[in-house]
Design a protein around this motif. Structure first.
Motif, PDB file in Angstrom:
ATOM      1  N   LEU A 108       0.824  -1.204   0.000  1.00 23.16           N
ATOM      2  CA  LEU A 108       0.000   0.000   0.000  1.00 23.16           C
ATOM      3  C   LEU A 108       0.863   1.260   0.000  1.00 23.16           C
ATOM      4  CD1 LEU A 108      -2.538   1.698   0.313  1.00 23.16           C
ATOM      5  CD2 LEU A 108      -2.548   1.144   2.754  1.00 23.16           C
ATOM      6  N   ALA A 109       1.874   1.294   0.869  1.00 25.91           N
ATOM      7  CA  ALA A 109       2.756   2.464   0.925  1.00 25.91           C
ATOM      8  C   ALA A 109       3.506   2.650  -0.384  1.00 25.91           C
ATOM      9  CB  ALA A 109       3.738   2.312   2.089  1.00 25.91           C
ATOM     10  N   ALA A 110       3.969   1.549  -0.966  1.00 26.12           N
ATOM     11  CA  ALA A 110       4.683   1.638  -2.245  1.00 26.12           C
ATOM     12  C   ALA A 110       3.769   2.181  -3.330  1.00 26.12           C
ATOM     13  CB  ALA A 110       5.220   0.260  -2.631  1.00 26.12           C
ATOM     14  N   GLY A 111       2.522   1.740  -3.353  1.00 25.28           N
ATOM     15  CA  GLY A 111       1.587   2.229  -4.359  1.00 25.28           C
ATOM     16  C   GLY A 111       1.337   3.711  -4.228  1.00 25.28           C
ATOM     17  N   PHE A 112       1.139   4.170  -3.008  1.00 22.77           N
ATOM     18  CA  PHE A 112       0.902   5.599  -2.787  1.00 22.77           C
ATOM     19  C   PHE A 112       2.137   6.420  -3.153  1.00 22.77           C
ATOM     20  CE2 PHE A 112       0.613   9.509  -0.396  1.00 22.77           C
ATOM     21  CZ  PHE A 112      -0.720   9.866  -0.528  1.00 22.77           C
ATOM     22  N   LEU A 113       3.307   5.968  -2.709  1.00 23.53           N
ATOM     23  CA  LEU A 113       4.532   6.726  -2.976  1.00 23.53           C
ATOM     24  C   LEU A 113       4.913   6.711  -4.450  1.00 23.53           C
ATOM     25  CD1 LEU A 113       6.677   5.696   0.128  1.00 23.53           C
ATOM     26  CD2 LEU A 113       5.656   7.943  -0.349  1.00 23.53           C
ATOM     27  N   TYR A 153       2.971   9.354  -6.012  1.00 22.99           N
ATOM     28  CA  TYR A 153       3.519  10.668  -5.660  1.00 22.99           C
ATOM     29  C   TYR A 153       4.819  10.957  -6.400  1.00 22.99           C
ATOM     30  CZ  TYR A 153       5.889  14.233  -2.907  1.00 22.99           C
ATOM     31  OH  TYR A 153       6.580  15.353  -2.525  1.00 22.99           O
ATOM     32  N   MET A 154       5.689   9.977  -6.515  1.00 25.16           N
ATOM     33  CA  MET A 154       7.015  10.219  -7.087  1.00 25.16           C
ATOM     34  C   MET A 154       7.054  10.121  -8.609  1.00 25.16           C
ATOM     35  SD  MET A 154       9.592   8.357  -4.357  1.00 25.16           S
ATOM     36  CE  MET A 154       8.950   6.707  -4.646  1.00 25.16           C
TER      37      MET A 154
END
Length: 466
Positions: free
Chosen positions: A305-310, A313-314
């Motif tokens: 989940l964090a990887a998908g969000f970041l 963003y990036m």
């Protein structure tokens, strides 16, 4: 959207309703409910009705409804598809089921779409019209989006990722590595996070046949090679012989890996995240069935989940949005991924509750909804604007969109009843014929140990995709 394994909340025939309620299948209505929501939102998204609503443009500038819906589909598929294979312990039966659930309705819808295109609407992609033979062959593999060939229907790009996921699931099963879902999901999500900014997509071919020019031969050669490898792998799998099945599944897994890493049309970070998300869905299933440690599953899912969000963003900026099909804002990607995970999480929390029948019904017909809504969209829009006056503002401007959505939910149930269900029945007959003419060894000598005891909570019989 994606092809999703549908496990019906109740078996259409068999024991009494009281007995059925006690069976594990009754707890999977939440999967149908999630699919129903996702299918409805995909149709709404492609109807372009949201920008017509006050505040709709601002909403779409910050949230991609289509990406959100297909990510929900990918999570559901990851959760249930490997369970279907492991419950059977039969790779051949798994693939016969997939083939006869995906192709009957798909072939008919594409054929009808060609007719709609003849009426003057671009329902099918241009490559399919100008390069019919090569495009047809590529699209029949369901790997066209990873071979530099446009999808016959725009929504078919998700089926490519479903197919690659099936390849990987089959290969992991015959190797006995199928319980390693958590580290595999972390691997894919980590690759998206670390390499998503500099690994260029589509290294082997031009973006599509129309742009190929003198390099078109490269696309043709890749199609020929992929077809040969795919057919070889499938023949081995369908043979029913243990060593052949193992070889065929590993061949398909290798084919999927090459195309995914070297020639996916989408951005590298999106491709990696899709597979990471699907395997995270599998990890959730394993944790629920106590096949892996729940803490490990939590860590895995939070990382994905964090990887998908970041990654949104990036990396979802500039030219990347042309391949992720999102608007020029990182919010559209990141918030869609976050919302998909939240939706799936809420579904998990409510999995033991009875879901509204309208949602579970939508889930049952969701694959047909997914495939038929685009042709219906264009046909309805063309017919309404040709024969009726439709103002650009006011309540009448919504008429073509409302008509399209209404027609989708008339046609999709018919497609499900007269195309999907007969296709499933035909698949069962083909499987029976294969078992009779090319019997497989008993489970104790089969290619991989069946996971029946470990997946006893899995309901019987995979059902239609999407």
């Amino acid at each position: 959207m994606t092809v999703i394994e549908r496990q019906p909340a109740e078996s259409p025939a068999g024991p009494s309703a009281t007995n059925r309620a006690d069976r594990p299948a009754s707890r999977l209505g939440w999967l149908d409910g999630l699919r129903g929501i996702a299918a409805l939102l995909v149709a709404v998204h492609h109807s372009f009705i949201i920008p017509m609503i006050p505040g709709g443009n601002a909403f779409e500038d910050n949230f991609d409804l289509g990406l959100y819906a297909v990510m929900v589909f990918f999570l559901v598929s990851g959760y249930i598809v490997p369970a279907s294979l492991e419950r059977r312990g039969d790779v051949r039966a798994f693939w016969v089921g997939r083939i006869f659930r995906i192709y009957p309705v798909l072939v008919v819808v594409v054929a009808i779409s060609m007719i709609v295109y003849g009426a003057g609407r671009y329902t099918v992609q241009s490559d399919y019209i100008h390069y019919p033979t090569w495009s047809a062959v590529a699209n029949l593999t369901l790997l066209q989006d990873m071979m530099g060939v446009e999808n016959a229907l725009g929504v078919m790009w998700t089926l490519c990722y479903e197919m690659v996921f099936y390849f990987f699931v089959s290969a992991l099963f015959v190797k006995g590595w199928h319980r390693r879902s958590a580290p595999i999901s972390v691997f894919f999500a980590g690759a998206a996070l670390l390499l998503g900014g500099w690994v260029e997509p589509q290294k082997l071919t031009p973006q599509n046949l129309a742009q190929a020019g003198q390099h078109g031969q490269v696309v043709h050669h890749l199609i020929i090679a992929v077809v040969l490898v795919l057919v070889t792998g499938m023949v081995c799998v369908l043979s029913g012989r243990p060593e052949a099945i193992r070889t065929g599944a590993l061949t398909l897994g290798g084919l999927g890996a090459v195309l995914l890493f070297f020639n996916a049309r989408s951005t590298f970070f999106e491709s990696m995240l899709i597979l990471g998300t699907m395997f995270a869905g599998t990890a959730i299933f394993r944790a629920e069935k106590k096949q892996i440690d729940r803490t490990l599953a939590w860590v895995c899912c939070l990382f994905v989940l964090a990887a998908g969000f970041l990654c949104g963003y990036m990396y979802n900026r500039g030219g990347a949005v042309d391949r992720t099909w999102t608007k020029n804002s990182w919010h559209t990607f990141a918030f869609a991924v976050l919302a998909a995970w939240l939706t799936f999480g809420i579904g998990m929390l409510l999995r033991n509750r009875r879901w509204p029948r309208v949602l579970t019904w939508l889930g049952k017909i969701s694959y047909s909804v997914y495939l038929v809504h685009l042709p219906i969209l264009w046909l309805t829009d063309w017919a309404v604007r040709k024969y009726f006056y439709v103002p650009d503002t006011g309540w009448r401007s919504y008429e073509p969109k409302v008509a399209m959505l209404a027609l989708v939910f008339v046609i999709a149930p018919l497609s499900h009843r007269f195309l999907e269900l007969p296709g499933q029945r035909l698949g069962k007959r083909v499987q029976t014929m294969l078992d009779r003419r090319f019997p497989q060894p008993k489970p104790e000598t089969a290619v991989a140990e069946p996971a029946v005891a470990e997946t006893a909570g899995t309901p019987a019989g995979p059902a239609p995709q999407h």
